[in-house]
Design a protein around this motif. Sequence first.
Motif, PDB file in Angstrom:
ATOM      1  N   GLY A  88       0.823  -1.200   0.000  1.00  0.00           N
ATOM      2  CA  GLY A  88       0.000   0.000   0.000  1.00  0.00           C
ATOM      3  C   GLY A  88       0.856   1.248   0.000  1.00  0.00           C
ATOM      4  O   GLY A  88       1.993   1.244   0.482  1.00  0.00           O
ATOM      5  N   LEU A  89       0.321   2.302  -0.561  1.00  0.00           N
ATOM      6  CA  LEU A  89       0.996   3.595  -0.583  1.00  0.00           C
ATOM      7  C   LEU A  89       0.075   4.604   0.082  1.00  0.00           C
ATOM      8  O   LEU A  89      -1.129   4.646  -0.200  1.00  0.00           O
ATOM      9  CB  LEU A  89       1.323   4.015  -2.012  1.00  0.00           C
ATOM     10  CG  LEU A  89       2.167   5.278  -2.200  1.00  0.00           C
ATOM     11  CD1 LEU A  89       3.042   5.160  -3.451  1.00  0.00           C
ATOM     12  CD2 LEU A  89       1.273   6.530  -2.325  1.00  0.00           C
ATOM     13  N   ALA A  90       0.640   5.410   0.986  1.00  0.00           N
ATOM     14  CA  ALA A  90      -0.159   6.406   1.704  1.00  0.00           C
ATOM     15  C   ALA A  90       0.614   7.712   1.779  1.00  0.00           C
ATOM     16  O   ALA A  90       1.831   7.717   2.011  1.00  0.00           O
ATOM     17  CB  ALA A  90      -0.509   5.908   3.107  1.00  0.00           C
ATOM     18  N   TYR A  91      -0.091   8.819   1.592  1.00  0.00           N
ATOM     19  CA  TYR A  91       0.511  10.142   1.691  1.00  0.00           C
ATOM     20  C   TYR A  91       0.407  10.656   3.125  1.00  0.00           C
ATOM     21  O   TYR A  91      -0.526  10.331   3.856  1.00  0.00           O
ATOM     22  CB  TYR A  91      -0.163  11.117   0.732  1.00  0.00           C
ATOM     23  CG  TYR A  91       0.150  10.838  -0.719  1.00  0.00           C
ATOM     24  CD1 TYR A  91       1.315  11.330  -1.295  1.00  0.00           C
ATOM     25  CD2 TYR A  91      -0.711  10.067  -1.502  1.00  0.00           C
ATOM     26  CE1 TYR A  91       1.612  11.070  -2.624  1.00  0.00           C
ATOM     27  CE2 TYR A  91      -0.421   9.810  -2.829  1.00  0.00           C
ATOM     28  CZ  TYR A  91       0.742  10.312  -3.376  1.00  0.00           C
ATOM     29  OH  TYR A  91       1.042  10.045  -4.688  1.00  0.00           O
ATOM     30  N   ILE A 155       7.220  21.799  -3.521  1.00  0.00           N
ATOM     31  CA  ILE A 155       7.679  20.766  -2.598  1.00  0.00           C
ATOM     32  C   ILE A 155       6.734  19.568  -2.642  1.00  0.00           C
ATOM     33  O   ILE A 155       5.510  19.709  -2.773  1.00  0.00           O
ATOM     34  CB  ILE A 155       7.786  21.346  -1.172  1.00  0.00           C
ATOM     35  CG1 ILE A 155       8.559  20.384  -0.270  1.00  0.00           C
ATOM     36  CG2 ILE A 155       6.411  21.670  -0.589  1.00  0.00           C
ATOM     37  CD1 ILE A 155       9.001  21.003   1.040  1.00  0.00           C
ATOM     38  N   HIS A 156       7.289  18.368  -2.575  1.00  0.00           N
ATOM     39  CA  HIS A 156       6.497  17.140  -2.681  1.00  0.00           C
ATOM     40  C   HIS A 156       5.879  16.760  -1.335  1.00  0.00           C
ATOM     41  O   HIS A 156       6.437  17.038  -0.273  1.00  0.00           O
ATOM     42  CB  HIS A 156       7.362  15.979  -3.170  1.00  0.00           C
ATOM     43  CG  HIS A 156       7.816  16.119  -4.591  1.00  0.00           C
ATOM     44  ND1 HIS A 156       8.968  16.782  -4.933  1.00  0.00           N
ATOM     45  CD2 HIS A 156       7.267  15.697  -5.759  1.00  0.00           C
ATOM     46  CE1 HIS A 156       9.122  16.750  -6.251  1.00  0.00           C
ATOM     47  NE2 HIS A 156       8.102  16.099  -6.779  1.00  0.00           N
ATOM     48  N   THR A 157       4.764  16.098  -1.404  1.00  0.00           N
ATOM     49  CA  THR A 157       4.120  15.554  -0.220  1.00  0.00           C
ATOM     50  C   THR A 157       4.805  14.251   0.188  1.00  0.00           C
ATOM     51  O   THR A 157       5.019  13.378  -0.646  1.00  0.00           O
ATOM     52  CB  THR A 157       2.636  15.266  -0.501  1.00  0.00           C
ATOM     53  OG1 THR A 157       2.017  16.440  -1.009  1.00  0.00           O
ATOM     54  CG2 THR A 157       1.923  14.816   0.758  1.00  0.00           C
ATOM     55  N   PRO A 158       5.178  14.079   1.449  1.00  0.00           N
ATOM     56  CA  PRO A 158       5.774  12.806   1.866  1.00  0.00           C
ATOM     57  C   PRO A 158       4.802  11.641   1.660  1.00  0.00           C
ATOM     58  O   PRO A 158       3.584  11.798   1.817  1.00  0.00           O
ATOM     59  CB  PRO A 158       6.051  13.016   3.360  1.00  0.00           C
ATOM     60  CG  PRO A 158       6.068  14.495   3.552  1.00  0.00           C
ATOM     61  CD  PRO A 158       5.102  15.049   2.557  1.00  0.00           C
TER      62      PRO A 158
END
Length: 485
Positions: A88-91, A155-158
């Motif tokens: 799974g991938l989560a921001y 800037i990117h979201t972690p």
Amino acid sequence: MNYGLRWEPFLPQVSTNGKVFNFDHNRFLQGTRSTVFRNAPVGLYFPGDPGFPDNSGIHKQWLKFAPRLGMAWDATGDGRTSLRAFYGLAYDYLPLQWRINAGRVAPWSPQITLVGATVDNPWGSFPGGNPFPIKVDQNAHSCRWHLMRRLPYNIHTPYVSSWNLSLQRQIGMDYLVSATYLGSQTVHMWVQKPLNSAVYIPGGQCTLNGISYTPCSNLGNTNVRRRLSLERPQEGQSFAALDEFDDGCTQSYKGLLLSAQHRASRRISLVGNYTLSYCTSDYGDTNGFPPSAGVSYLDPSNRRFDRGNCDSGRRHIFNLTAMAQTPEFADRALRLAASGWRISGIYKQSSGAFLTVTTGFDPALNGIANQRPNQVLENPYSDTSGRPLTIYLNPLAFSLPPIGALGNMRRASIQGPGTWQFDAALSKIFRILGTQSAEFRAEAYNVTNSFRPGNPSTILNTPAFGQIRTSLDSRIMQFALKYIF
């Protein structure tokens, strides 16, 4: 099989009062000032200036998708052995605390330091005289040596990618054992990159901005040796520590979890598990709280210099939980007194946290906090028994780096003392009349009231360096009685 896709666009927080700003190095070099606050330091710009993205300071990011996939397989076809896998991938949406510094600087909340003030004329040495009351308009006053942070527009979201693979087996009717591989990779963690660190200038006497210094580099002239002050001495006086949020940090975790469970039978249940894990990380955010202004990675040109073990990582963790319930006795008096009691206990043991040894001052003379020393002995430990006031770290294993240089120690490279804890609880429900009942509960933490060491002092230039002078909590007991009607 279970799968899904989550759309999670990044819509940055909007400052309704307009207390956001940004810094551009090219504008600084060109001497460009804001049209919103005309006295603001060169290089800063604000909502209303050309090119500033509304009241957020960050561009919206719409193409953020988070997939997930889970699978389970009955390996033997009898329902007793299963193989499970997941990805799974989560921001991670960082809170506004990361940007709270913007509202704490001029022109909204200037920090003023007076030098050479007198009682009869306290503002005599302050440029422009008494700045109060503060007026936030085009002509708002600006101060010297601000602590500021810059936030890139894009800037990117972690985000975190996590996965696991688990094999579970039921043995008999009451036992379940499992082995699980766990992994995760965190990308675009935020950290502060120093944009205005001080430059070490070797040698004896020198002249900077018309003032002579001997030696040329010392703690007293840190601000005048900062990068922006050397590039444009007059405009550079507006900036002390200036950091940029850098989204290039990563964190990697992998672990093996072994578990065994004895289901409740004969009024007794047991659950035990052991985890062996490895976690490495850049010096980045892991809990959503930003570092203070001026706290950044040590080498402005090498983020990886601060890579090390995760601050919250524990190499070994063992847990054992047990619960038992007294039987129903036939004798009425004995049943009232002794039946229905629930007794539970939790025992936990883990290896120590990873610690960072710091010098306690600025030997590199670059104005960046938390610098590390050299490690000169392979074994940095002394007495690892964990007793009170013992010398856990050997002071002779460390030395200060030469003036103007960084030490060779890695961040979070020292393992602190391991710890353990035994907690217990006792409870019972007493039936009264009809639906009325009373529940009694007693709990004890650190039942044996044992000394469990805290971490040693890790600041090299202090008398208590390496000593264990703190402990975890002593025994704590609490009681509760609940009446239900």
